[in-house]
Write an enzyme that holds these catalytic residues in place. Structure first.
Site, short mmCIF file in Angstrom:
data_model
loop_
_atom_site.label_atom_id
_atom_site.label_comp_id
_atom_site.label_asym_id
_atom_site.label_seq_id
_atom_site.Cartn_x
_atom_site.Cartn_y
_atom_site.Cartn_z
N ASP A 69 0.82 -1.20 0.00
CA ASP A 69 0.00 0.00 0.00
C ASP A 69 0.86 1.27 0.00
O ASP A 69 0.47 2.28 -0.57
CB ASP A 69 -0.93 0.00 1.22
CG ASP A 69 -2.17 -0.86 1.00
OD1 ASP A 69 -2.34 -1.36 -0.13
OD2 ASP A 69 -2.94 -1.03 1.95
N GLY A 70 2.02 1.20 0.65
CA GLY A 70 2.91 2.36 0.64
C GLY A 70 3.40 2.68 -0.76
O GLY A 70 3.47 3.85 -1.16
N ASP A 143 -5.18 10.41 4.01
CA ASP A 143 -5.50 11.20 5.19
C ASP A 143 -4.55 12.37 5.39
O ASP A 143 -3.45 12.42 4.84
CB ASP A 143 -5.46 10.32 6.45
CG ASP A 143 -4.22 9.44 6.56
OD1 ASP A 143 -3.13 9.93 6.26
OD2 ASP A 143 -4.36 8.26 6.93
N ASP A 170 -3.51 13.27 21.47
CA ASP A 170 -2.32 13.22 20.64
C ASP A 170 -2.50 13.91 19.29
O ASP A 170 -1.53 14.27 18.64
CB ASP A 170 -1.89 11.77 20.39
CG ASP A 170 -1.28 11.13 21.63
OD1 ASP A 170 -1.08 11.85 22.63
OD2 ASP A 170 -1.00 9.91 21.61
N THR A 181 -9.36 2.62 6.04
CA THR A 181 -8.74 1.35 6.45
C THR A 181 -7.30 1.54 6.89
O THR A 181 -6.61 0.55 7.18
CB THR A 181 -8.78 0.33 5.29
OG1 THR A 181 -8.16 0.91 4.14
CG2 THR A 181 -10.20 -0.06 4.95
N TYR A 183 -4.65 4.63 8.99
CA TYR A 183 -4.41 5.13 10.34
C TYR A 183 -5.72 5.38 11.08
O TYR A 183 -5.85 5.12 12.28
CB TYR A 183 -3.57 6.41 10.24
CG TYR A 183 -2.96 6.91 11.53
CD1 TYR A 183 -3.09 6.23 12.73
CD2 TYR A 183 -2.23 8.10 11.53
CE1 TYR A 183 -2.52 6.71 13.90
CE2 TYR A 183 -1.65 8.59 12.69
CZ TYR A 183 -1.80 7.89 13.87
OH TYR A 183 -1.23 8.37 15.02
N SER A 184 -6.72 5.89 10.38
CA SER A 184 -8.01 6.18 11.01
C SER A 184 -8.60 4.93 11.65
O SER A 184 -9.11 4.99 12.79
CB SER A 184 -8.98 6.75 9.97
OG SER A 184 -10.25 6.99 10.53
N GLN A 241 3.61 10.89 4.82
CA GLN A 241 4.86 11.52 4.42
C GLN A 241 5.48 12.29 5.59
O GLN A 241 4.89 12.41 6.66
CB GLN A 241 4.61 12.48 3.25
CG GLN A 241 4.11 11.79 1.99
CD GLN A 241 4.03 12.76 0.83
OE1 GLN A 241 4.81 12.71 -0.10
NE2 GLN A 241 3.08 13.68 0.90
#
Length: 281
Positions: A69-70, A143, A170, A181, A183-184, A241
């Protein structure tokens, strides 16, 4: 059949010695296409002729991302403005964006023939406003994250002119449905169908009852005000990033983008099947 120019953008850290990508090239050449190999995350020019991704993508009918995915995000961020469909082949771990697996080369051959459905993905634009000036702006696929480094900070978040939440924690994630799907989700946010149009606001480690996600209309304008930054460091990061340092008084404005990402969907697995399979391991 007219020859189609197909760009294969490979991550050499996932595709060992580019073996899989070279197999794709051979199959596409056998089918009468014009494949072009591009290496991402690596400047090494081995025995193959490499091209800059943006230059290679000109006049291409399809871009194939080979990695995880990256890799897909890296490739898609550089080419979404060209309105060329991107197909992801997963050589990594989870692979929510890279929809094909490395053993599904026959579907790659079908995609090269144009036998796929266009999946249109909503993007979001952000601007950092400092002293009434826009100091940074860009477009996100997954995101926009506003986050402290180690300290607890304050967050005031508005939808248009209405304050929807204020909390200490944070930070906060503003995600697209495609990014739901990522970090969220890890922060407790909802899963949203990737072709939907919504703005998803998810606090990160918020105190008390403020730890609630919001799913907003795409017509809303989200404003994030990081607070209590004096002596504390906070950053804005887009699609994972490198972060951009924020100051006390900065204002982050986030909207649905007029641009969109085109993804090639082979229709072999539903979003729900993919989520169940990826998250049950």
């Amino acid at each position: 059949m007219a020859k189609s120019k197909i760009v294969i953008a490979t991550n050499p850290f996932r595709d060992d010695e580019q073996k899989f990508s070279l197999n794709i090239i051979k199959a596409l050449k056998d089918d009468g296409h014009l494949p072009v190999l591009v290496t991402v995350f690596d400047d090494t020019n081995k025995d193959n002729v490499m091209f800059d991704l943006e230059d290679a993508a000109k006049d291409a009918s399809l871009i194939i991302s080979v990695g995880g995915d990256g890799t897909f995000l890296h490739v898609a961020r550089r080419v979404f403005s060209l309105n060329i469909p991107v197909l992801g082949v997963n050589m990594g771990t989870k692979g929510f964006l890279a929809s094909l697996e490395g053993n599904e080369i026959e579907y790659i051959r079908l995609a090269a023939k144009g036998e796929y459905r266009i999946s249109r993905r909503m993007l979001i634009d952000y601007s950092i406003i400092r002293s009434s000036l826009i100091i940074n702006s860009a477009t996100a696929i997954n995101d926009v994250v506003i986050k402290s480094d180690i300290s607890c900070i304050g967050m005031s978040i508005f939808s248009d002119d209405a304050k929807i939440t204020h909390f200490s924690g944070d930070g906060v994630i503003v995600a697209t449905p495609t990014g739901s799907t990522a970090y969220s989700m890890s922060a407790g946010g909802p899963l949203v169908e990737p072709e939907a149009s919504n703005l998803i606001v998810t606090p990160i480690c918020a105190h008390a009852m403020a730890n609630t996600s919001f799913v907003l209309s795409p017509q809303r304008e989200i404003i994030v005000l990081p607070e209590r930054l004096n002596g504390r460091r906070a950053f804005l990061s887009v699609d994972g990033q490198e972060g951009i340092s924020l100051n006390q008084g900065d204002r982050i404005v986030i909207n649905k983008s007029e641009q969109e990402l085109l993804m090639a969907d082979m229709g072999i697995r539903s979003f729900y099947t993919t989520v169940f399979r990826k998250l049950s391991h």
